[in-house]
Motif scaffolding. Sequence first.
Motif, PDB file in Angstrom:
ATOM      1  N   ARG A  23      48.715  45.188 -55.489  1.00 32.65           N
ATOM      2  CA  ARG A  23      50.170  45.103 -55.359  1.00 32.65           C
ATOM      3  C   ARG A  23      50.690  46.245 -54.482  1.00 32.65           C
ATOM      4  N   PHE A  24      51.825  45.996 -53.818  1.00 26.46           N
ATOM      5  CA  PHE A  24      52.513  47.089 -53.141  1.00 26.46           C
ATOM      6  C   PHE A  24      52.970  48.096 -54.202  1.00 26.46           C
ATOM      7  N   PRO A  25      52.918  49.400 -53.897  1.00 27.54           N
ATOM      8  CA  PRO A  25      53.284  50.403 -54.915  1.00 27.54           C
ATOM      9  C   PRO A  25      54.762  50.373 -55.250  1.00 27.54           C
ATOM     10  N   ARG A  26      55.092  50.738 -56.503  1.00 25.08           N
ATOM     11  CA  ARG A  26      56.499  50.791 -56.912  1.00 25.08           C
ATOM     12  C   ARG A  26      57.204  52.029 -56.340  1.00 25.08           C
ATOM     13  N   ASP A  27      56.448  53.072 -56.066  1.00 21.60           N
ATOM     14  CA  ASP A  27      57.041  54.278 -55.499  1.00 21.60           C
ATOM     15  C   ASP A  27      57.656  53.941 -54.134  1.00 21.60           C
ATOM     16  N   PRO A  28      58.969  54.131 -53.946  1.00 16.99           N
ATOM     17  CA  PRO A  28      59.646  53.706 -52.708  1.00 16.99           C
ATOM     18  C   PRO A  28      59.047  54.308 -51.446  1.00 16.99           C
ATOM     19  N   GLU A  29      58.665  55.587 -51.468  1.00 15.63           N
ATOM     20  CA  GLU A  29      58.147  56.245 -50.267  1.00 15.63           C
ATOM     21  C   GLU A  29      56.782  55.678 -49.871  1.00 15.63           C
ATOM     22  N   ARG A  30      55.884  55.565 -50.861  1.00 16.62           N
ATOM     23  CA  ARG A  30      54.569  54.981 -50.562  1.00 16.62           C
ATOM     24  C   ARG A  30      54.692  53.526 -50.123  1.00 16.62           C
ATOM     25  N   CYS A  31      55.593  52.807 -50.775  1.00 17.36           N
ATOM     26  CA  CYS A  31      55.797  51.391 -50.434  1.00 17.36           C
ATOM     27  C   CYS A  31      56.290  51.261 -48.987  1.00 17.36           C
ATOM     28  N   ARG A  32      57.179  52.169 -48.566  1.00 18.60           N
ATOM     29  CA  ARG A  32      57.713  52.137 -47.200  1.00 18.60           C
ATOM     30  C   ARG A  32      56.591  52.336 -46.179  1.00 18.60           C
ATOM     31  N   ILE A  33      55.649  53.249 -46.501  1.00 20.64           N
ATOM     32  CA  ILE A  33      54.526  53.499 -45.589  1.00 20.64           C
ATOM     33  C   ILE A  33      53.628  52.261 -45.495  1.00 20.64           C
ATOM     34  N   TRP A  34      53.389  51.598 -46.640  1.00 20.41           N
ATOM     35  CA  TRP A  34      52.588  50.371 -46.626  1.00 20.41           C
ATOM     36  C   TRP A  34      53.231  49.327 -45.712  1.00 20.41           C
ATOM     37  N   VAL A  35      54.544  49.129 -45.880  1.00 23.30           N
ATOM     38  CA  VAL A  35      55.261  48.130 -45.066  1.00 23.30           C
ATOM     39  C   VAL A  35      55.198  48.511 -43.591  1.00 23.30           C
ATOM     40  N   GLU A  36      55.407  49.771 -43.321  1.00 28.22           N
ATOM     41  CA  GLU A  36      55.386  50.248 -41.932  1.00 28.22           C
ATOM     42  C   GLU A  36      54.030  50.002 -41.295  1.00 28.22           C
ATOM     43  N   ASN A  37      52.950  50.288 -42.029  1.00 27.58           N
ATOM     44  CA  ASN A  37      51.603  50.071 -41.498  1.00 27.58           C
ATOM     45  C   ASN A  37      51.286  48.592 -41.315  1.00 27.58           C
ATOM     46  N   CYS A  38      51.874  47.752 -42.178  1.00 32.06           N
ATOM     47  CA  CYS A  38      51.674  46.300 -42.072  1.00 32.06           C
ATOM     48  C   CYS A  38      52.341  45.727 -40.817  1.00 32.06           C
ATOM     49  N   ARG A  39      53.388  46.406 -40.370  1.00 29.06           N
ATOM     50  CA  ARG A  39      54.186  45.935 -39.235  1.00 29.06           C
ATOM     51  C   ARG A  39      54.809  44.559 -39.527  1.00 29.06           C
ATOM     52  N   ARG A  40      55.214  44.329 -40.796  1.00 29.18           N
ATOM     53  CA  ARG A  40      55.923  43.100 -41.166  1.00 29.18           C
ATOM     54  C   ARG A  40      57.406  43.390 -41.205  1.00 29.18           C
ATOM     55  N   ALA A  41      58.136  42.976 -40.169  1.00 26.82           N
ATOM     56  CA  ALA A  41      59.568  43.254 -40.098  1.00 26.82           C
ATOM     57  C   ALA A  41      60.328  42.579 -41.228  1.00 26.82           C
ATOM     58  N   ASP A  42      59.843  41.393 -41.679  1.00 24.20           N
ATOM     59  CA  ASP A  42      60.553  40.648 -42.713  1.00 24.20           C
ATOM     60  C   ASP A  42      60.449  41.311 -44.084  1.00 24.20           C
ATOM     61  N   LEU A  43      59.539  42.286 -44.229  1.00 21.32           N
ATOM     62  CA  LEU A  43      59.398  42.954 -45.523  1.00 21.32           C
ATOM     63  C   LEU A  43      60.255  44.219 -45.639  1.00 21.32           C
ATOM     64  N   GLU A  44      60.809  44.679 -44.522  1.00 20.17           N
ATOM     65  CA  GLU A  44      61.520  45.955 -44.533  1.00 20.17           C
ATOM     66  C   GLU A  44      62.786  45.923 -45.383  1.00 20.17           C
ATOM     67  N   ALA A  45      63.423  44.757 -45.489  1.00 18.81           N
ATOM     68  CA  ALA A  45      64.685  44.667 -46.240  1.00 18.81           C
ATOM     69  C   ALA A  45      64.463  44.526 -47.741  1.00 18.81           C
ATOM     70  N   LYS A  46      63.223  44.342 -48.151  1.00 19.18           N
ATOM     71  CA  LYS A  46      62.956  44.108 -49.571  1.00 19.18           C
ATOM     72  C   LYS A  46      62.776  45.450 -50.297  1.00 19.18           C
ATOM     73  N   THR A  47      63.132  45.442 -51.585  1.00 24.85           N
ATOM     74  CA  THR A  47      62.991  46.655 -52.391  1.00 24.85           C
ATOM     75  C   THR A  47      61.537  46.823 -52.813  1.00 24.85           C
ATOM     76  N   SER A  48      61.196  48.024 -53.239  1.00 22.04           N
ATOM     77  CA  SER A  48      59.816  48.265 -53.689  1.00 22.04           C
ATOM     78  C   SER A  48      59.470  47.421 -54.914  1.00 22.04           C
ATOM     79  N   ASP A  49      60.464  47.165 -55.788  1.00 23.21           N
ATOM     80  CA  ASP A  49      60.213  46.316 -56.961  1.00 23.21           C
ATOM     81  C   ASP A  49      59.892  44.882 -56.548  1.00 23.21           C
ATOM     82  N   GLN A  50      60.654  44.358 -55.563  1.00 25.77           N
ATOM     83  CA  GLN A  50      60.393  42.996 -55.079  1.00 25.77           C
ATOM     84  C   GLN A  50      59.006  42.900 -54.453  1.00 25.77           C
ATOM     85  N   LEU A  51      58.663  43.881 -53.650  1.00 27.58           N
ATOM     86  CA  LEU A  51      57.354  43.871 -53.009  1.00 27.58           C
ATOM     87  C   LEU A  51      56.237  43.990 -54.037  1.00 27.58           C
ATOM     88  N   ASN A  52      56.447  44.833 -55.057  1.00 27.72           N
ATOM     89  CA  ASN A  52      55.444  45.001 -56.101  1.00 27.72           C
ATOM     90  C   ASN A  52      55.215  43.705 -56.871  1.00 27.72           C
TER      91      ASN A  52
END
Length: 726
Positions: A23-52
Amino acid sequence: MPNFCAAPNCTRKSTQSDLAFFRFPRDPERCRIWVENCRRADLEAKTSDQLNKHYRLCAKHFDPAMVCKTSPYRTVLKDTAIPTIFDLTSHLKNPHTRHRKRIKELTEEDIRKIKERRLASSIDQIASKKDAVEDSTTTNEDEPQLSTEEKAFREYLRSLFEAVVMLGKQSIPLMPLKASETELKPNNFQALLDYRMNAGDEALKKRFEATAVNSEYLSVTQQSQLLDVCENTVREEMLMEVRESRFFSLVTGDLVEFANEKHLPLFLRFVNQQNVLREEFLDFVPFDGDEPALVERLEAQLTDRWGLSMEDCRGQAHKATGISTTKMKAVAVLLMEKYPLALHMPCSHMALNVHLTNSLPFPNVQVVMETLRRIGAFFQTQSTQDELKKAISTHYQKNEEKGAALKQACSPGWTEEHNVFDVLLDMLPPLLLCMDNIRDNEEGKFAASVVADGYSIAETLADFEIVVTIVILKNVLTFTRAFGRNLQGETLDVFFAANSLTAVLHSLNEVNDNIDVYHEFWYEEAVSVATVIEIPVKVPRLFLRKQRAADVGEIQAEPYFKEYVTMPVIHGIMQEVEDMFSETNLKALKCLSLVPAVMGQMKFNTTEENYADVYRNDLPNPDTLPAELHCWRIKWKHRGKEVLSTLPVLKLEDSKSDTASGRLQAYLDSMPPQQWNKSLAMLNVNTHVKHDLDVMVDKYCRLYPEDDTEVDAESEEVAEEDAGMK
């Protein structure tokens, strides 16, 4: 549902690979880095809870050093793990292909920030690696290795756990039954350890070679500790699967008594990572206290002890009988008040008509149901079955076709079928004849206890009030029989059952509106049956006694049974059906129209959006539901497939005998109640669950260090000696 990898250009999913998914991490900062590395623009607007909750990455996107295998069956990430391995170019080879996971194009500013962050990250990693090398060197030098005694102790524990697991798998109780208090029999566990030592188990030999011949190898406390560790290890393996699937339903069984205390068997139903609908036995919950106390106990068990969320509970079913029925209905209502999506439904492995009858709180109905359970147990032996078939042949000798059909209908388990009251009514005359023959016992082939049980059952059935109750139940439940069968059928059958409920309620209302006419026919049928089996038509003795005490005028049998049997039964069944299939429950069942097989049968002309609102909050993007459903219809318009749900009403793929509840009942039937053990029951029911003896040893060593264990054992022996001296 399978887990799909959220990384661009990655098509892996859990059903096609043994890879771990994270799962994507619940921690907002770590989750942001995961999304950034994925390069998925559609995931940037989602919260860490939604991604998790809704997105995963497979293990291929992580440095192997970041992935840890904590046991043969569990893989986790290190706390600092960041995904760094991605394919961001293969889609360019086919530019005309439409990609759902679109890759974000980076600006110069984005590139500059990423470089800065990676530079800082690399410095941290170099420092951490240096620390890790130093730590490992320190560990190798300073951390003490296991001594010879500690290794021997762990081998000894491993042998003990092997023995405990074997006892559980083979339904062998810890203590044998004794014919009297003076009879001496060895402890089964101790006898098994003796056998292993004689077979060459060196670890046990070294441990017990100096032990006195007549002394116990392990104290009761130590045996209990071993059982607890085994039980908790097996349970944790199943709970990991439940947590991975997220959604589950709560199912409870009939009460079981341990040491004069009633306990509620607790099962969880979920869809595992292989898309298989499972129902597993997890524990026994004490049944004492009132309804709010029991609800609180269930919540604490699921959330505090097991780490689940009641917000993810999507259904509940309770296989209650007798006096526990009313309490469990109240528990279901309280749970639904707190968690509206924990829908109360009948369970797939209990016929709806049996469930409805068990829910009626009337004494005469409960006597009938208890008698049915006794009949089912009575005819489990071949000798009693043969006697029943002989009685059927004798009674129906002028109608051999009916006799043959009845013999086939009374196969094992018939007392739990949808048509149980139809079969019981046809079988009543030969059943009483069978009991009379067993009571006579001319050939002496039946034990005194069997004769006594047969006599007791016959006396109960040869009562006009019971006959009337059976006739009324048979006729009223005729209207719900087909509905109940469909509920236990395939997904398409369940969907049609949900849509046929209005017709069922209409039929029951029509009976209620014309109760005088229906009761007259049903009462005549009961009198006819009573004539055949030669029992008097009369008002119950208890009622007559109360009537004389109240100095009320005499009441005739027909109006009495109308007021005290027919009307309560019809009203009770109607109320139970309406409660069990409320508007929310029906919407949930009608969501089965999303199943491709149902869509095809309905010519893809359904209104799923109206029903799916029940689970709106579970969707990652609720606003796009209509568009997603349109795509879903197009995808499956020329194909069909079954999907799974955790709702308790949907049938399991396993055969009835292979369900967790069936295995639990088999364990309880295999030995006398005084030999039942909660931990051994857990091991016996869940023999299919993988278990690691080394994990058990590690857990035991953490919980019960050897020195403490020996002190406890010594204190227990001293206490026993003191008690003996007194």
